[in-house]
Design a protein around this motif. Structure first.
Motif, mmCIF file in Angstrom:
data_model
loop_
_atom_site.group_PDB
_atom_site.id
_atom_site.type_symbol
_atom_site.label_atom_id
_atom_site.label_comp_id
_atom_site.label_asym_id
_atom_site.label_seq_id
_atom_site.Cartn_x
_atom_site.Cartn_y
_atom_site.Cartn_z
ATOM 1 N N SER A 35 0.462 -0.866 -0.605
ATOM 2 C CA SER A 35 0.442 0.393 0.120
ATOM 3 C C SER A 35 0.957 1.028 0.008
ATOM 4 C CB SER A 35 -0.597 -0.073 1.308
ATOM 5 O OG SER A 35 -0.375 0.036 2.715
ATOM 6 N N PHE A 36 0.282 1.780 -0.413
ATOM 7 C CA PHE A 36 0.530 4.004 -0.063
ATOM 8 C C PHE A 36 -0.153 4.813 0.352
ATOM 9 C CE2 PHE A 36 -0.956 3.404 -3.843
ATOM 10 C CZ PHE A 36 -1.052 4.571 -4.373
ATOM 11 N N ALA A 37 -0.162 5.646 0.944
ATOM 12 C CA ALA A 37 -1.150 6.669 1.123
ATOM 13 C C ALA A 37 -1.513 7.701 0.617
ATOM 14 C CB ALA A 37 -0.827 7.745 2.572
ATOM 15 N N LEU A 38 -2.769 8.469 0.116
ATOM 16 C CA LEU A 38 -3.215 9.957 -0.390
ATOM 17 C C LEU A 38 -3.386 10.624 0.317
ATOM 18 C CD1 LEU A 38 -3.575 11.207 -3.238
ATOM 19 C CD2 LEU A 38 -5.920 9.821 -3.003
ATOM 20 N N LEU A 39 -2.513 11.442 0.629
ATOM 21 C CA LEU A 39 -3.144 12.531 1.293
ATOM 22 C C LEU A 39 -3.513 13.917 0.915
ATOM 23 C CD1 LEU A 39 -2.547 13.870 4.660
ATOM 24 C CD2 LEU A 39 -0.098 14.293 4.326
ATOM 25 N N GLY A 44 -7.944 23.693 4.396
ATOM 26 C CA GLY A 44 -7.277 23.299 5.473
ATOM 27 C C GLY A 44 -7.933 22.004 6.340
ATOM 28 N N ASP A 45 -8.748 21.548 5.258
ATOM 29 C CA ASP A 45 -8.710 20.438 5.448
ATOM 30 C C ASP A 45 -7.637 19.583 5.077
ATOM 31 O OD1 ASP A 45 -10.954 21.142 6.657
ATOM 32 O OD2 ASP A 45 -12.839 20.783 4.690
ATOM 33 N N VAL A 46 -7.968 18.090 5.709
ATOM 34 C CA VAL A 46 -6.278 17.342 6.150
ATOM 35 C C VAL A 46 -8.189 16.219 5.287
ATOM 36 C CG1 VAL A 46 -3.858 16.711 6.209
ATOM 37 C CG2 VAL A 46 -5.029 18.563 6.998
ATOM 38 N N ARG A 47 -7.064 15.058 4.691
ATOM 39 C CA ARG A 47 -7.903 13.857 4.609
ATOM 40 C C ARG A 47 -6.853 12.837 4.018
ATOM 41 N NH1 ARG A 47 -11.152 16.832 2.111
ATOM 42 N NH2 ARG A 47 -10.516 16.410 0.315
ATOM 43 N N ALA A 48 -6.916 11.663 4.540
ATOM 44 C CA ALA A 48 -5.837 9.922 4.327
ATOM 45 C C ALA A 48 -6.490 9.439 3.803
ATOM 46 C CB ALA A 48 -4.530 10.543 5.591
ATOM 47 N N GLU A 49 -5.951 8.485 3.170
ATOM 48 C CA GLU A 49 -6.545 7.605 2.511
ATOM 49 C C GLU A 49 -5.670 6.203 2.371
ATOM 50 O OE1 GLU A 49 -9.783 5.534 -0.599
ATOM 51 O OE2 GLU A 49 -9.196 7.668 -0.324
ATOM 52 N N ILE A 50 -5.510 5.103 2.588
ATOM 53 C CA ILE A 50 -4.914 4.067 2.045
ATOM 54 C C ILE A 50 -5.006 3.292 1.357
ATOM 55 C CG2 ILE A 50 -3.668 1.888 2.904
ATOM 56 C CD1 ILE A 50 -2.403 4.454 4.705
ATOM 57 N N ILE A 51 -4.444 3.632 0.040
ATOM 58 C CA ILE A 51 -4.486 2.978 -1.536
ATOM 59 C C ILE A 51 -3.611 1.621 -1.024
ATOM 60 C CG2 ILE A 51 -4.638 2.911 -3.605
ATOM 61 C CD1 ILE A 51 -6.201 5.149 -2.329
ATOM 62 N N THR A 52 -4.522 -0.140 -1.438
ATOM 63 C CA THR A 52 -3.516 -0.765 -1.672
ATOM 64 C C THR A 52 -3.126 -1.348 -2.995
ATOM 65 O OG1 THR A 52 -5.838 -2.299 -2.437
ATOM 66 C CG2 THR A 52 -4.558 -2.115 0.538
#
Length: 75
Positions: A35-39, A44-52
């Motif tokens: 996986s890697f992360a998409l930030l 001003g909003d921060v979102r993160a998601e793990i992408i396999t």
């Protein structure tokens, strides 16, 4: 808080701190998929998601399949 080294993917937000470990695309640990992360940072909003990698392949395949059908049908 962005960290690594453990190769174990995680996104945890306790309302004050967003902690992100992207995992590893080549040597994941803890039984997780590569996986890697998409930030994303927007207004001003921060979102993160793990992408396999497996999901990335599926998304790419679906997108390319749709684009091919679009060209064939002339849509």
């Amino acid at each position: 808080l962005l960290f690594g080294h453990t190769h174990i993917s995680i996104v945890n937000n306790d309302g004050r701190v967003l902690a992100v470990n992207p995992g590893s695309p080549s040597c994941p640990r803890g039984g997780r998929s590569p996986s890697f992360a998409l930030l994303e940072i927007e207004n001003g909003d921060v979102r993160a998601e793990i992408i396999t990698i497996e999901n990335l392949r599926r998304i790419y395949f679906e997108k390319t399949k749709k684009e091919k059908h679009t060209k064939i049908l002339g849509i």
